[in-house]
Design an enzyme around this catalytic site. Sequence first.
Site, PDB file in Angstrom:
ATOM      1  CD  GLN A 252      -7.878  -4.601  11.432  1.00 25.10           C
ATOM      2  OE1 GLN A 252      -7.788  -4.826  12.804  1.00 25.10           O
ATOM      3  NE2 GLN A 252      -7.909  -3.446  10.858  1.00 25.10           N
ATOM      4  CG  HIS A 255     -11.501  -1.257  12.949  1.00 26.03           C
ATOM      5  ND1 HIS A 255     -11.303  -0.596  14.158  1.00 26.03           N
ATOM      6  CD2 HIS A 255     -10.564  -2.229  12.737  1.00 26.03           C
ATOM      7  CE1 HIS A 255     -10.617  -0.966  14.754  1.00 26.03           C
ATOM      8  NE2 HIS A 255      -9.618  -1.679  13.983  1.00 26.03           N
ATOM      9  CD  GLU A 320      -4.589   0.884   8.485  1.00 23.94           C
ATOM     10  OE1 GLU A 320      -4.570   1.422   9.370  1.00 23.94           O
ATOM     11  OE2 GLU A 320      -5.716   0.377   8.040  1.00 23.94           O
ATOM     12  CG  HIS A 321      -3.484  -3.415   9.292  1.00 23.40           C
ATOM     13  ND1 HIS A 321      -4.644  -2.759   9.282  1.00 23.40           N
ATOM     14  CD2 HIS A 321      -2.963  -3.055  10.445  1.00 23.40           C
ATOM     15  CE1 HIS A 321      -4.633  -1.881  10.213  1.00 23.40           C
ATOM     16  NE2 HIS A 321      -3.718  -2.196  11.110  1.00 23.40           N
ATOM     17  CG  ASP A 354      -5.697  -2.887  15.489  1.00 28.08           C
ATOM     18  OD1 ASP A 354      -5.071  -2.231  14.723  1.00 28.08           O
ATOM     19  OD2 ASP A 354      -6.761  -3.602  14.936  1.00 28.08           O
ATOM     20  CG  HIS A 413      24.078  33.492  -4.474  1.00 34.54           C
ATOM     21  ND1 HIS A 413      23.181  34.160  -4.528  1.00 34.54           N
ATOM     22  CD2 HIS A 413      23.642  32.399  -3.777  1.00 34.54           C
ATOM     23  CE1 HIS A 413      21.975  33.602  -4.092  1.00 34.54           C
ATOM     24  NE2 HIS A 413      22.520  32.427  -3.490  1.00 34.54           N
TER      25      HIS A 413
END
Length: 435
Positions: A252, A255, A320-321, A354, A413
């Site tokens: 990761q 990235h 996130e992960h 991924d 109403h």
Amino acid sequence: MGMISEADIEYIKRPQGQDVQADQTLSKTVQTIIEQVRERGDAALRDYSAKFDKTTPDNFEVSPNEIASALADLDPQTRKDSEFAIAQVKRFAQAQLATLQPLEIETLPGVHLGHRIIPIQTVGCYIPGGRYPILSAPVMSIVPAVVAGCDEIIACLPPGAHPAMIAICHLAGAHRIFKVGGAQAIAAMAWGTESVPEVNKVVGPGNAFVNEAKRQVFGKVGIDALAGPSEIYVVADESADPRILAADLLAQAEHDVHTRVGMATTSPHIAHETLAEIERQLRNLPTAATAGEAWKRQGEIVICRDEAQLIAWADYIATEHLQVHTRDPHATASKIRNYGSLFIGQNASVVFSDKCCGTNHTLPTMAAARYTGGLWVGAYVKICTHQWIDDHGIAAVAEPAVRQSRTEGMQAHRRAAEIRLFPHNVDAITNGERD
């Protein structure tokens, strides 16, 4: 589970922290881009393409000939692998959609309520160019829209994106593809230009400018989420393998230099061994320039005193992960509630999600997993309610509605309810004779 904070755990490696010295002009720059695209349409897109992408396409929309050329040039094995990923994501999205069902229920005699599952009509998928041509990116955004049944699916990607990205956009099911990137692409999809159609919702990750543009156009169009840099965290006990932990964290980290990479463990031995293993693997990693910088800036390893604190920390960071490498990973995972996507056991690497296993890799970051999940087929449909009421139902609901309206002082109403309750006195009610 009680609250936990950074003061409650021991750091073996503490992150330097994200670069909070954000460019103060970012918001204003994006605002100007959006205004220019709204006012000048394609002319503004051409100016910004020349400025930011150093190129101006002859036509923003990718032609059938360009698509055919991109497909012809696509490596056959890459095409097979991409089609495998498309099939996997489609299969999972179809199974998810099957869990959403139309509803019809009679809550009281004559009171019929329900909802329909309605696909969003037009969606725009932003496909990032980024450091690498991430061929799974179009798959994750486009395929669920196809499964949902959206009428028009458009994709926007930077003009300099790898031609294979155009081919995958087409294979994934995009109806139209445009060579427009950055904040200007978000503005074009939100407001429409001479070339780019206006959409109802914009999805997909991007850089800080794309993210800020999504924030600014929200309301005019829907968005999936606001995404920050990628994140991975592992929770581990003494049974974990430091070599595998290090490999997954570095996967990761490559990235982006801003990727958050971390581990929490109940084992000081595993903590120190993983730290040493990361440094060892970086020495022969071809992408070490990026991964090493991410680890230097954002890498963290913490020690928790027991599994309860480990779980509390996982819920606090809401990453996130989240990978679970414990002796009984399913038992540990069942106790965690805040995560974008959960990877249970040593074999479940983030890399599989991924790329191709079928779950969506567009996930909440920056602790947004405390209140939302990731992109899925449900993001492309609306759950819209309806009701119909027969005479028996009027007897059940009109009198409470009349009384509540009178209490609130909402006389129109009250009248609207009364003319259903007393249909033979419509004139008297609407003339104010019963006020």
